[in-house]
Design an enzyme around this catalytic site. Structure first.
Site, PDB file in Angstrom:
ATOM      1  N   LYS A 274       0.837  -1.207   0.000  1.00 42.40           N
ATOM      2  CA  LYS A 274       0.000   0.000   0.000  1.00 42.40           C
ATOM      3  C   LYS A 274       0.870   1.254   0.000  1.00 42.40           C
ATOM      4  O   LYS A 274       1.852   1.346   0.726  1.00 42.40           O
ATOM      5  CB  LYS A 274      -0.880   0.021   1.250  1.00 42.40           C
ATOM      6  CG  LYS A 274      -2.131  -0.760   1.090  1.00 42.40           C
ATOM      7  CD  LYS A 274      -3.134  -0.418   2.184  1.00 42.40           C
ATOM      8  CE  LYS A 274      -4.317  -1.387   2.096  1.00 42.40           C
ATOM      9  NZ  LYS A 274      -5.036  -1.274   0.816  1.00 42.40           N
ATOM     10  N   ARG A 349     -11.380  -9.916  -1.933  1.00 44.92           N
ATOM     11  CA  ARG A 349     -12.232 -10.710  -2.820  1.00 44.92           C
ATOM     12  C   ARG A 349     -11.727 -12.151  -2.929  1.00 44.92           C
ATOM     13  O   ARG A 349     -12.499 -13.062  -3.200  1.00 44.92           O
ATOM     14  CB  ARG A 349     -12.341 -10.028  -4.185  1.00 44.92           C
ATOM     15  CG  ARG A 349     -11.050  -9.966  -4.946  1.00 44.92           C
ATOM     16  CD  ARG A 349     -11.118  -8.957  -6.079  1.00 44.92           C
ATOM     17  NE  ARG A 349     -11.054  -7.580  -5.596  1.00 44.92           N
ATOM     18  CZ  ARG A 349     -11.140  -6.514  -6.389  1.00 44.92           C
ATOM     19  NH1 ARG A 349     -11.317  -6.662  -7.680  1.00 44.92           N
ATOM     20  NH2 ARG A 349     -11.068  -5.293  -5.880  1.00 44.92           N
TER      21      ARG A 349
HETATM   22  N1  BES Z   1      -8.895  -3.173   2.490  1.00 45.29           N
HETATM   23  C1  BES Z   1      -8.752  -2.533   1.233  1.00 45.29           C
HETATM   24  C2  BES Z   1      -9.896  -1.568   0.939  1.00 45.29           C
HETATM   25  C3  BES Z   1     -10.002  -0.385   1.840  1.00 45.29           C
HETATM   26  C4  BES Z   1      -9.385   0.805   1.504  1.00 45.29           C
HETATM   27  C5  BES Z   1     -10.764  -0.447   2.993  1.00 45.29           C
HETATM   28  C6  BES Z   1      -9.498   1.899   2.343  1.00 45.29           C
HETATM   29  C7  BES Z   1     -10.873   0.640   3.829  1.00 45.29           C
HETATM   30  C8  BES Z   1     -10.248   1.817   3.504  1.00 45.29           C
HETATM   31  C9  BES Z   1      -8.702  -3.550   0.105  1.00 45.29           C
HETATM   32  O1  BES Z   1      -8.116  -4.749   0.443  1.00 45.29           O
HETATM   33  C10 BES Z   1      -7.903  -2.953  -1.002  1.00 45.29           C
HETATM   34  O2  BES Z   1      -6.748  -2.751  -0.802  1.00 45.29           O
HETATM   35  N2  BES Z   1      -8.556  -2.697  -2.138  1.00 45.29           N
HETATM   36  C11 BES Z   1      -7.896  -2.122  -3.261  1.00 45.29           C
HETATM   37  C12 BES Z   1      -8.306  -2.900  -4.498  1.00 45.29           C
HETATM   38  C13 BES Z   1      -7.498  -2.578  -5.713  1.00 45.29           C
HETATM   39  C14 BES Z   1      -6.069  -3.035  -5.528  1.00 45.29           C
HETATM   40  C15 BES Z   1      -8.122  -3.241  -6.905  1.00 45.29           C
HETATM   41  C16 BES Z   1      -8.313  -0.666  -3.366  1.00 45.29           C
HETATM   42  O3  BES Z   1      -9.487  -0.349  -3.090  1.00 45.29           O
HETATM   43  O4  BES Z   1      -7.476   0.158  -3.669  1.00 45.29           O
HETATM   44 MN    MN Z   2      -6.025  -4.727   0.229  1.00 51.95          MN
END
Ligand code: BES
Ligand code: MN
Ligand code: ZN
Length: 497
Positions: A274, A349
């Protein structure tokens, strides 16, 4: 560090006109509607609580010309009459559910972390009492691992013949509180094994309830390719599949609901780390979906609905290590569907797909509902007040929408745009796990389309609570951090069977 939390939740009780002893309270709250004359408030207050004729509220009220009695606005009238040191004149706006939630939360905050004993006579409408009582409790939520803790908490007494409503509030607030405790727990304490243990403890605290639990790990979950691929990124203890069932005597022929919760105990993003790094700070909340489905299910021991429930917690940590999965890996999900991993930060997912497939292939559910902090895109689209709800079942969507509005956990019915599903095609596997083929954006929609592939032909609902599962501000019913979103919605929905 110990993970035993102090009981910081305020006491909730009830008093009827017959048993009222004003000397037992340090503060009293009464409602004011916009346009209402303070003089009227005074006489209504005095009639209801009689024998307090010595007060002259007019003098105090003259100092508050700005008061418009909109929801959440409060006038604090100090006095010294026996124990009673304060009267709160609480603006209740339109006097509907939403406004009374605001008012009660604002009132709850006035006495937070004090030893006030508040008598609350905010409404005589029994349809609003549960909302009020829940908001009083939740606005007092605290989470603390400080080495020295001051345990100061108020008590709330609801005035009126509202036994059922107050009992209900206690059930709802307790379940939300429990979910928040799980979400707020930091991830050096909270690994998948810990989450499974908490689930076991909650289930065994509810006796003769029809609840039971099994926890699977290691070889027993080898067919859950997504759960294993994500969870093996973390040193032991590894991923867990927690299955809680609510199946009291006689439930064999009741409808069957399966709940699936995303239980990522920390989300670093994995190899697709991240960025910016600050985006990681809130990621101890990435098991908020699992927390919600768990504590809502445990609450069924008290609400006793006529529906069979199987709840799956997909618990794993998405860590960065030598055993992390890689972008371009192909995993085989429960049931055999193969998926090409594109971005290891889309781990939610992957664990949910196994849960949904397992539900479809093994549990013969009438309804499947998953709850997940799934995509940042959901927050971009809807902010933090509405969860993104995906389903093809419009009747169910309407129902959840209506319940969500009532309990203060709002959901917005989003479209499953079929035209976007081509983006999930993969050259080597059945699906890509993120939509990288065309640039449709709509990250929350394409994530839902991916999940739908695993739910078979079941009546399926997906709640993306990435925005609502965590509050960024200390306000209303929430402090900064986990909200416990979906707990009330689920308990109330399951009660409609
Ligand atoms: N846990 C995150 C989503 C999230 C982001 C929850 C901010 C709460 C606050 C999820 O696992 C994630 O990282 N999703 C990515 C997906 C992308 C890589 C397709 C996202 O939303 O950026
Ligand atoms: Mn994630
Ligand atoms: Zn995540």
């Amino acid at each position: 560090m110990s993970n035993k939390l102090l009981d910081l939740s305020p006491k909730l009780s009830l008093v009827t006109e017959r048993d009222l002893e004003l000397s037992e309270f340090t503060a009293v709250a009464v409602p004011v509607t916009p346009g209402e004359k303070p003089q009227l408030v005074k006489s209504r207050f005095l009639t209801a609580l009689n024998n307090f004729t010595k007060l002259d509220l007019n003098i105090e009220l003259a100092n508050w010309p700005e008061f418009t009695a909109k929801a959440g606005e409060i006038i604090e009238v100090p006095l010294s009459a026996a124990n009673l040191t304060r009267i709160y004149l609480v603006g209740i706006g339109e006097a509907n559910n939403e406004d009374l939630r605001k008012s009660a939360a604002s009132l709850g905050r006035k006495v937070k972390s004090s030893d006030s004993q508040l008598l609350c006579a905010l409404s005589e409408d029994k349809n609003l009492i549960t909302t009020i009582a829940v908001a009083l409790i939740l606005s007092n939520y605290q989470f603390s691992l400080k080495s020295e803790q001051k345990v100061k908490k108020p008590s709330f007494t609801i005035y009126g013949e509202f036994e059922k409503e107050v009992e209900r509030a206690d059930v709802l607030a307790t379940a939300v509180w429990q979910a928040r405790d799980l979400i707020h727990t930091p991830s050096n304490i909270k690994n998948p094994e810990w989450l499974a243990k908490q689930a076991s403890a909650l289930v065994s605290s509810a006796k003769n309830s029809g609840l039971s639990i099994t926890v699977k790990s290691g070889r027993a979950i080898k067919d859950f390719g997504g759960l294993v691929a994500v969870g093996n990124s973390s040193p032991k203890p590894g991923p867990r599949l927690v299955e809680v069932t609510y199946a009291p005597k006689g439930s064999a022929h009741w409808p069957h609901v399966v709940l699936v919760g995303k239980g990522i105990t920390f989300d670093t993003g994995g190899v697709s780390l991240k960025r910016p790094y600050d985006a990681m700070i809130g990621m101890k909340s990435d098991m908020a979906g699992a927390a919600a489905v768990l504590t809502a299910t445990v609450a069924l021991a008290k609400t006793k609905p006529k529906v069979r429930v199987t709840t799956l917690l997909m618990a794993a940590e998405n860590a960065l290590s030598g055993t992390s999965q890689r972008p371009s890996d192909v995993i085989k999900h429960y049931g055999g569907t193969t998926v090409e991993v594109i971005n290891t930060d889309a781990e939610g997912r992957l664990v949910l797909a196994d849960g949904l497939a397992y539900a479809d292939l093994n549990l013969d559910p009438d309804y499947v509902l998953d709850v997940a902090t799934l995509t940042g895109a959901a927050t971009l689209g809807l902010g933090r007040q509405y969860a993104a709800m995906y389903t093809r079942n419009t009747t169910l969507a309407k129902k959840l929408n209506e319940i969500g509005d009532r309990v203060g956990e709002k959901v917005w019915h989003m479209p499953l745009v079929d035209d976007y599903s081509v983006a999930l095609a993969s050259d080597v596997a059945d699906f890509n796990h993120t939509a990288d083929k065309f640039n449709f954006s709509a990250g929350s929609v394409t994530a839902a389309l991916f999940l739908e592939e695993f739910a078979g032909d079941r009546a399926w609902v997906h709640l993306d609570i990435a925005g609502t599962g965590r509050s960024e501000v200390d306000a209303g019913e929430n402090i900064k951090g986990g909200t416990g979103f979906a707990v009330r919605l689920l308990i109330e929905w399951l009660d409609t069977f």
